[in-house]
Design a protein around this motif. Sequence first.
Motif, PDB file in Angstrom:
ATOM      1  N   GLN B 215       1.369   5.732   2.119  1.00  8.37           N
ATOM      2  CA  GLN B 215       0.685   5.282   0.904  1.00  8.37           C
ATOM      3  C   GLN B 215       1.641   5.256  -0.277  1.00  8.37           C
ATOM      4  O   GLN B 215       1.686   4.308  -1.040  1.00  8.37           O
ATOM      5  CB  GLN B 215      -0.496   6.219   0.604  1.00  8.37           C
ATOM      6  CG  GLN B 215      -1.609   6.121   1.612  1.00  8.37           C
ATOM      7  CD  GLN B 215      -2.361   4.811   1.498  1.00  8.37           C
ATOM      8  OE1 GLN B 215      -2.720   4.394   0.404  1.00  8.37           O
ATOM      9  NE2 GLN B 215      -2.557   4.136   2.608  1.00  8.37           N
ATOM     10  N   ALA B 218       4.182   2.472   0.318  1.00  4.92           N
ATOM     11  CA  ALA B 218       3.637   1.140   0.042  1.00  4.92           C
ATOM     12  C   ALA B 218       3.580   0.897  -1.459  1.00  4.92           C
ATOM     13  O   ALA B 218       3.960  -0.171  -1.949  1.00  4.92           O
ATOM     14  CB  ALA B 218       2.251   1.003   0.660  1.00  4.92           C
ATOM     15  N   ALA B 219       3.129   1.905  -2.206  1.00  9.49           N
ATOM     16  CA  ALA B 219       3.022   1.752  -3.659  1.00  9.49           C
ATOM     17  C   ALA B 219       4.404   1.571  -4.286  1.00  9.49           C
ATOM     18  O   ALA B 219       4.610   0.703  -5.138  1.00  9.49           O
ATOM     19  CB  ALA B 219       2.309   2.958  -4.258  1.00  9.49           C
ATOM     20  N   ARG B 220       5.373   2.406  -3.833  1.00 11.22           N
ATOM     21  CA  ARG B 220       6.722   2.291  -4.391  1.00 11.22           C
ATOM     22  C   ARG B 220       7.352   0.951  -4.029  1.00 11.22           C
ATOM     23  O   ARG B 220       8.063   0.344  -4.829  1.00 11.22           O
ATOM     24  CB  ARG B 220       7.632   3.429  -3.883  1.00 11.22           C
ATOM     25  CG  ARG B 220       7.237   4.840  -4.292  1.00 11.22           C
ATOM     26  CD  ARG B 220       7.109   5.030  -5.783  1.00 11.22           C
ATOM     27  NE  ARG B 220       8.295   4.687  -6.559  1.00 11.22           N
ATOM     28  CZ  ARG B 220       9.311   5.494  -6.800  1.00 11.22           C
ATOM     29  NH1 ARG B 220       9.310   6.714  -6.311  1.00 11.22           N
ATOM     30  NH2 ARG B 220      10.325   5.099  -7.541  1.00 11.22           N
ATOM     31  N   LEU B 222       6.024  -1.782  -3.854  1.00  8.96           N
ATOM     32  CA  LEU B 222       5.494  -2.847  -4.712  1.00  8.96           C
ATOM     33  C   LEU B 222       6.078  -2.784  -6.114  1.00  8.96           C
ATOM     34  O   LEU B 222       5.679  -3.541  -6.993  1.00  8.96           O
ATOM     35  CB  LEU B 222       3.973  -2.735  -4.791  1.00  8.96           C
ATOM     36  CG  LEU B 222       3.219  -3.129  -3.519  1.00  8.96           C
ATOM     37  CD1 LEU B 222       1.791  -2.613  -3.563  1.00  8.96           C
ATOM     38  CD2 LEU B 222       3.238  -4.631  -3.339  1.00  8.96           C
ATOM     39  N   GLY B 223       6.988  -1.837  -6.348  1.00  3.92           N
ATOM     40  CA  GLY B 223       7.630  -1.731  -7.651  1.00  3.92           C
ATOM     41  C   GLY B 223       6.968  -0.737  -8.579  1.00  3.92           C
ATOM     42  O   GLY B 223       7.320  -0.636  -9.747  1.00  3.92           O
ATOM     43  N   MET B 224       5.962   0.009  -8.068  1.00  4.13           N
ATOM     44  CA  MET B 224       5.318   1.002  -8.929  1.00  4.13           C
ATOM     45  C   MET B 224       6.223   2.223  -9.041  1.00  4.13           C
ATOM     46  O   MET B 224       6.828   2.650  -8.060  1.00  4.13           O
ATOM     47  CB  MET B 224       3.960   1.402  -8.358  1.00  4.13           C
ATOM     48  CG  MET B 224       2.971   0.248  -8.333  1.00  4.13           C
ATOM     49  SD  MET B 224       1.472   0.616  -7.416  1.00  4.13           S
ATOM     50  CE  MET B 224       0.535   1.472  -8.640  1.00  4.13           C
ATOM     51  N   SER B 225       6.271   2.801 -10.252  1.00  6.91           N
ATOM     52  CA  SER B 225       7.068   4.006 -10.443  1.00  6.91           C
ATOM     53  C   SER B 225       6.360   5.179  -9.767  1.00  6.91           C
ATOM     54  O   SER B 225       5.189   5.078  -9.402  1.00  6.91           O
ATOM     55  CB  SER B 225       7.214   4.289 -11.931  1.00  6.91           C
ATOM     56  OG  SER B 225       5.942   4.486 -12.488  1.00  6.91           O
ATOM     57  N   LYS B 228       3.106   6.155 -11.557  1.00  7.45           N
ATOM     58  CA  LYS B 228       2.040   5.165 -11.362  1.00  7.45           C
ATOM     59  C   LYS B 228       1.494   5.242  -9.943  1.00  7.45           C
ATOM     60  O   LYS B 228       0.277   5.172  -9.733  1.00  7.45           O
ATOM     61  CB  LYS B 228       2.570   3.752 -11.630  1.00  7.45           C
ATOM     62  CG  LYS B 228       2.574   3.400 -13.099  1.00  7.45           C
ATOM     63  CD  LYS B 228       3.040   1.981 -13.326  1.00  7.45           C
ATOM     64  CE  LYS B 228       3.095   1.705 -14.821  1.00  7.45           C
ATOM     65  NZ  LYS B 228       3.837   0.486 -15.124  1.00  7.45           N
ATOM     66  N   TYR B 232      -2.446   5.984  -9.422  1.00  3.12           N
ATOM     67  CA  TYR B 232      -3.367   4.935  -8.966  1.00  3.12           C
ATOM     68  C   TYR B 232      -3.586   4.941  -7.458  1.00  3.12           C
ATOM     69  O   TYR B 232      -4.565   4.390  -6.983  1.00  3.12           O
ATOM     70  CB  TYR B 232      -2.858   3.559  -9.398  1.00  3.12           C
ATOM     71  CG  TYR B 232      -2.785   3.415 -10.889  1.00  3.12           C
ATOM     72  CD1 TYR B 232      -3.947   3.457 -11.657  1.00  3.12           C
ATOM     73  CD2 TYR B 232      -1.565   3.271 -11.541  1.00  3.12           C
ATOM     74  CE1 TYR B 232      -3.898   3.350 -13.028  1.00  3.12           C
ATOM     75  CE2 TYR B 232      -1.506   3.161 -12.914  1.00  3.12           C
ATOM     76  CZ  TYR B 232      -2.671   3.205 -13.652  1.00  3.12           C
ATOM     77  OH  TYR B 232      -2.621   3.107 -15.012  1.00  3.12           O
ATOM     78  N   VAL B 233      -2.662   5.529  -6.694  1.00  2.00           N
ATOM     79  CA  VAL B 233      -2.793   5.440  -5.231  1.00  2.00           C
ATOM     80  C   VAL B 233      -3.028   6.809  -4.593  1.00  2.00           C
ATOM     81  O   VAL B 233      -4.015   7.005  -3.884  1.00  2.00           O
ATOM     82  CB  VAL B 233      -1.542   4.768  -4.615  1.00  2.00           C
ATOM     83  CG1 VAL B 233      -1.631   4.785  -3.095  1.00  2.00           C
ATOM     84  CG2 VAL B 233      -1.422   3.339  -5.114  1.00  2.00           C
ATOM     85  N   PRO B 236      -6.132   9.470  -6.490  1.00  2.00           N
ATOM     86  CA  PRO B 236      -7.544   9.155  -6.243  1.00  2.00           C
ATOM     87  C   PRO B 236      -7.985   9.506  -4.825  1.00  2.00           C
ATOM     88  O   PRO B 236      -9.097   9.990  -4.622  1.00  2.00           O
ATOM     89  CB  PRO B 236      -7.619   7.636  -6.474  1.00  2.00           C
ATOM     90  CG  PRO B 236      -6.472   7.317  -7.343  1.00  2.00           C
ATOM     91  CD  PRO B 236      -5.394   8.291  -6.971  1.00  2.00           C
ATOM     92  N   GLN B 237      -7.101   9.274  -3.853  1.00  2.00           N
ATOM     93  CA  GLN B 237      -7.454   9.614  -2.467  1.00  2.00           C
ATOM     94  C   GLN B 237      -7.459  11.116  -2.259  1.00  2.00           C
ATOM     95  O   GLN B 237      -8.332  11.669  -1.587  1.00  2.00           O
ATOM     96  CB  GLN B 237      -6.465   8.979  -1.498  1.00  2.00           C
ATOM     97  CG  GLN B 237      -6.457   7.472  -1.541  1.00  2.00           C
ATOM     98  CD  GLN B 237      -5.427   6.901  -0.580  1.00  2.00           C
ATOM     99  OE1 GLN B 237      -5.413   7.226   0.603  1.00  2.00           O
ATOM    100  NE2 GLN B 237      -4.548   6.059  -1.083  1.00  2.00           N
TER     101      GLN B 237
END
Lengths: 251, 315
Positions: B215, B218-220, B222-225, B228, B232-233, B236-237
């Motif tokens: 998870q 996948a988030a990283r 996509l360019g998320m710091s 972030k 956001y990922v 919440p889970q």
Amino acid sequence: MTRANYNGDDMVIATDVDKIYPNKCHALKKVSVTVKRGEVVVIIGPSGSGKSTFLRTLNQLETVTEGDITIDGINMYDSSTNINTLRENVGMVFQSFNLFPHLSVKENVKLAPLKVSNLGKEQVEKDAISLLTRVGLAEKVDVYPSQLSGGQQQRVAIARALAMKPDLMLFDEPTSALDPEMVGEVLEVMKSLAEEGMTMVVVTHEMGFANEVADRVLFMEDGQLLVDDVPANFFENPSHPRLKKFLSSIL
Amino acid sequence: MHDKKNNWMWHLLSLIVLVAVGFSIYSASQKIDYTWQWNRVVPYIIDTSPIETYAEYDGTIIINDAGLITVEFDNGEPTQVVAKADDLFVSDGDLVFEGDTVSSLDQQSMGVLLQGLLMTIKLSLISLFFAVIIGLVAALMRISTNPLSRNFAFLYVEVIRGTPLLVQIFIVYFFLGTIFDLDRFTAGIAALSVFTGAYIAEIIRSGIQSISPGQMEAARSLGMSYPKAMIYVVLPQAFKRTLPPMAGQFINLIKDSSLVSVISITDLTKAGREVVAGSFATFEVWFAVAALYLVLTSTLSFGVQRIEKRLSTSD
């Protein structure tokens, strides 16, 4: 050099990449690969050969021990390089999909554009719908990933990666976790992506896909890049004895 | 229909056993010659004692046609006006002396026990707020790659979990309280939040670590710091998974808050002690206090179950 003013032919330049894990496992040994803009490169090899590790060094999910990697004109290990900006330009699709289970299909696709790019909400929404339509999931925009089949999940994952409008797409065994009857639908999407001129590096066991779609096929074993050839030669006249052995064992 | 069991029989049996246990407790209490006086507890929950108005000095009652009651004083002090009354103990022209009861006003206010309950709720909510913040920070430090923050988070959790809360309350109140000039309420909040924070840190840490590393990747990718991707990922889970142990910890916090009564904060337990001292209805008061805690904690569990159900839509 920044992303905007680079128009060179080389999308990926990996030079003498070495990876040694803290447990002394030598995963990559002096791997050098160049991928041209618009090229589709498929990497095959036995498990544990380092092909996935190499793919993951291309967006720095793995850091390298030695060597240099330049993506779209930006050296990944320059001190001035922002890795997050670089990753926006490199989409990745995983073997286990890694969709965000707490978000609906549409929200999965929209999350990164909303939180990372400075695009308007309406634009992001429109892009997400058109991407999901493109991968054939227009009717599934509001369901949660757990309600989708493996093939559908992987297509959402491809749409999610495309949402950041990358110039390079990495596929890490995208069909290995799928039931056989769903492999086709995912390969179909990847093929259409290749036809549109996307630069792709694909780690896979799908020899048919490699033969049909790839511009070049690489063979890795034991952390070394042994063969780098066009598909016709690669499959018809395997030059390397270890490649011969590998091909005869799987075909 | 072999898989359909007669479950109601077992429920009935549970009820019978419960009644039997209740009856044996009752008959045991009969043997010790204790007179149960539940009605003595009621005023401490809802206070219905009337407010009485007294004459300020010696004087004369004057009630005019509009029904306004006043006291004219003999010593020339300004006239006393009796505002509202349900019961009047004097009539027009009566002579009153200083301290006489003129009238009484019926009222209902929270008794000492309810005020204590409110204090317990206030303590628990404020402590929970800070405990979650402390716990989240400590959990993120604990999983960080930086050895400095890892070490400190580890030290914090070990020290807090390795010492009794009662001792921590004394240290915060008497040592830190003296240095930083803390009042008892602040000291109580500080001790409870720091204590609960250590447990929440472990709950959140295990929640984050239970989320597949894919998870974050996948988030990283996509360019998320990192922050972030966390916000956001992963969180919440993780939050959804930690809800049941988190609810348990909050219930513990409510119960642990009874310990701050040792630094003279009038929470439900301290109120109970005060009421016992005043009413001598020891058994009844402690049962009433236990029931009030139970109402609080069971309401909370019920609420958390509802939230869990709502969050399970994406499963």
